[in-house]
Design a protein around this motif. Sequence first.
Motif, PDB file in Angstrom:
ATOM      1  N   ASP A  50      35.405  37.743  51.837  1.00  0.00           N
ATOM      2  CA  ASP A  50      34.388  37.258  50.895  1.00  0.00           C
ATOM      3  C   ASP A  50      35.078  36.834  49.599  1.00  0.00           C
ATOM      4  O   ASP A  50      35.432  37.673  48.771  1.00  0.00           O
ATOM      5  N   ARG A  51      35.234  35.529  49.435  1.00  0.00           N
ATOM      6  CA  ARG A  51      35.988  35.015  48.282  1.00  0.00           C
ATOM      7  C   ARG A  51      35.299  35.340  46.961  1.00  0.00           C
ATOM      8  O   ARG A  51      35.958  35.671  45.978  1.00  0.00           O
ATOM      9  N   ASP A  52      33.979  35.248  46.928  1.00  0.00           N
ATOM     10  CA  ASP A  52      33.254  35.533  45.691  1.00  0.00           C
ATOM     11  C   ASP A  52      33.424  36.993  45.292  1.00  0.00           C
ATOM     12  O   ASP A  52      33.645  37.310  44.123  1.00  0.00           O
ATOM     13  N   ALA A  53      33.330  37.891  46.288  1.00  0.00           N
ATOM     14  CA  ALA A  53      33.523  39.317  46.009  1.00  0.00           C
ATOM     15  C   ALA A  53      34.944  39.590  45.543  1.00  0.00           C
ATOM     16  O   ALA A  53      35.174  40.396  44.632  1.00  0.00           O
ATOM     17  N   LEU A  54      35.911  38.904  46.146  1.00  0.00           N
ATOM     18  CA  LEU A  54      37.312  39.094  45.767  1.00  0.00           C
ATOM     19  C   LEU A  54      37.547  38.665  44.329  1.00  0.00           C
ATOM     20  O   LEU A  54      38.236  39.365  43.561  1.00  0.00           O
ATOM     21  N   GLU A  55      36.961  37.535  43.952  1.00  0.00           N
ATOM     22  CA  GLU A  55      37.103  37.076  42.555  1.00  0.00           C
ATOM     23  C   GLU A  55      36.535  38.104  41.596  1.00  0.00           C
ATOM     24  O   GLU A  55      37.126  38.411  40.551  1.00  0.00           O
ATOM     25  N   GLY A  56      35.371  38.654  41.943  1.00  0.00           N
ATOM     26  CA  GLY A  56      34.758  39.664  41.079  1.00  0.00           C
ATOM     27  C   GLY A  56      35.606  40.908  40.943  1.00  0.00           C
ATOM     28  O   GLY A  56      35.756  41.453  39.846  1.00  0.00           O
ATOM     29  N   GLU A  57      36.180  41.362  42.048  1.00  0.00           N
ATOM     30  CA  GLU A  57      36.990  42.579  42.008  1.00  0.00           C
ATOM     31  C   GLU A  57      38.297  42.365  41.256  1.00  0.00           C
ATOM     32  O   GLU A  57      38.768  43.263  40.552  1.00  0.00           O
ATOM     33  N   ILE A  58      38.898  41.187  41.414  1.00  0.00           N
ATOM     34  CA  ILE A  58      40.117  40.891  40.650  1.00  0.00           C
ATOM     35  C   ILE A  58      39.793  40.859  39.159  1.00  0.00           C
ATOM     36  O   ILE A  58      40.572  41.353  38.318  1.00  0.00           O
ATOM     37  N   ILE A  69      41.996  48.485  42.378  1.00  0.00           N
ATOM     38  CA  ILE A  69      42.982  47.951  43.330  1.00  0.00           C
ATOM     39  C   ILE A  69      42.485  48.149  44.758  1.00  0.00           C
ATOM     40  O   ILE A  69      42.569  47.249  45.603  1.00  0.00           O
ATOM     41  N   ASP A  70      41.929  49.332  45.025  1.00  0.00           N
ATOM     42  CA  ASP A  70      41.382  49.598  46.358  1.00  0.00           C
ATOM     43  C   ASP A  70      40.232  48.634  46.672  1.00  0.00           C
ATOM     44  O   ASP A  70      40.113  48.130  47.801  1.00  0.00           O
ATOM     45  N   GLU A  71      39.394  48.368  45.682  1.00  0.00           N
ATOM     46  CA  GLU A  71      38.255  47.480  45.903  1.00  0.00           C
ATOM     47  C   GLU A  71      38.710  46.036  46.089  1.00  0.00           C
ATOM     48  O   GLU A  71      38.073  45.271  46.834  1.00  0.00           O
ATOM     49  N   VAL A  72      39.790  45.650  45.416  1.00  0.00           N
ATOM     50  CA  VAL A  72      40.362  44.320  45.628  1.00  0.00           C
ATOM     51  C   VAL A  72      40.835  44.196  47.075  1.00  0.00           C
ATOM     52  O   VAL A  72      40.594  43.182  47.747  1.00  0.00           O
ATOM     53  N   ALA A  73      41.513  45.231  47.559  1.00  0.00           N
ATOM     54  CA  ALA A  73      42.019  45.209  48.936  1.00  0.00           C
ATOM     55  C   ALA A  73      40.872  45.107  49.933  1.00  0.00           C
ATOM     56  O   ALA A  73      40.942  44.360  50.917  1.00  0.00           O
ATOM     57  N   GLU A  74      39.781  45.846  49.693  1.00  0.00           N
ATOM     58  CA  GLU A  74      38.627  45.805  50.589  1.00  0.00           C
ATOM     59  C   GLU A  74      37.988  44.413  50.585  1.00  0.00           C
ATOM     60  O   GLU A  74      37.607  43.890  51.647  1.00  0.00           O
ATOM     61  N   ALA A  75      37.855  43.817  49.403  1.00  0.00           N
ATOM     62  CA  ALA A  75      37.245  42.491  49.301  1.00  0.00           C
ATOM     63  C   ALA A  75      38.117  41.446  49.981  1.00  0.00           C
ATOM     64  O   ALA A  75      37.614  40.521  50.637  1.00  0.00           O
ATOM     65  N   ALA A  76      39.440  41.582  49.854  1.00  0.00           N
ATOM     66  CA  ALA A  76      40.354  40.635  50.489  1.00  0.00           C
ATOM     67  C   ALA A  76      40.239  40.727  52.006  1.00  0.00           C
ATOM     68  O   ALA A  76      40.249  39.712  52.713  1.00  0.00           O
ATOM     69  N   GLU A  77      40.104  41.955  52.491  1.00  0.00           N
ATOM     70  CA  GLU A  77      40.002  42.154  53.939  1.00  0.00           C
ATOM     71  C   GLU A  77      38.684  41.613  54.483  1.00  0.00           C
ATOM     72  O   GLU A  77      38.611  41.140  55.619  1.00  0.00           O
ATOM     73  N   SER A  78      37.630  41.662  53.663  1.00  0.00           N
ATOM     74  CA  SER A  78      36.317  41.192  54.112  1.00  0.00           C
ATOM     75  C   SER A  78      36.250  39.677  54.242  1.00  0.00           C
ATOM     76  O   SER A  78      35.382  39.145  54.931  1.00  0.00           O
TER      77      SER A  78
END
Length: 290
Positions: free
Chosen positions: A211-219, A200-209
């Motif tokens: 970076d859509r690709d990173a966000l998809e991976g973290e979700i 969940i923390d990593e999803v939040a970090e990716a969303a803030e960045s």
Amino acid sequence: MTPSKDVARLVEIMAALRDPVSGCPWDVEQDFATIAPYTIEEAYEVADAIERNDAVDLREELGDLLLQVVYHAQLATEAGLFDFGDVVDGITRKMIRRHPHVFGDADARSAGSAKGQWERIKAEEKAERAALRETVATVALTAETRVPEAADQAGSGFLDGVPSGFPALTLALKIQQKAAKVGFDWVRPEPIVGKIVEEIDEVAEAAESGDRDALEGEIGDLLFSAVNLARYHEIDPEAALRRCVRKFRGRFRHIEQELAATGRALETASLDEMEALWVAAKTRKQPAAS
């Protein structure tokens, strides 16, 4: 053409629909890849009819699903791969072979003969498939290029026996179950919960960045971890999510009905109004699950 209870008539109808000259223009344009999504959809509609205990819909949806089988068989016939008869022959052979305790001789039907039968049968089937691939024409079933992840997974790895066509939650569950067979698994639930919090923390970090690709991976990682927790507690994640969706539908329907009772539509209500009705829906007595 007239209706019939003989499946051969359905095969004839499908062939007529695919006729390049006199067939249906839409059907003529289709291929394995374009029809595959409809096949999956029809299987879900069969499951939905069963869940709703609707025998009338079940009869119709089973027909729709059967049509998908005939459709793919017709495409294979045109490509010189196999026909519907081959499909039926293959599944009848498999069922007879896999149930020697039902269809075999007296020795095969004895309780003691079951030991080792399953492994032998699976080995025979694998050898037959390998031999068949040597004789079946090679054609592209889809024009799409495989994604790198799919290419990397091609081969004979331990997890390759799990078909990738399952819904994502079910696929994740089956992959985890197979990995667990060789001890690659959590032994307690607490680390899984910790992993979910971490994701969940990593999803939040990716969303803030941004970076859509990173966000998809973290979700994806978060969902995979949630499946792990469900599996540990022997809960089917697919069934759990479907239950959640049913609950959401029921509460949203309550919002709609309450607004309609005052002559209003969903589009005219504010978010605060809908939220208040949502809370009311949560507190009201829920009907028994069917």
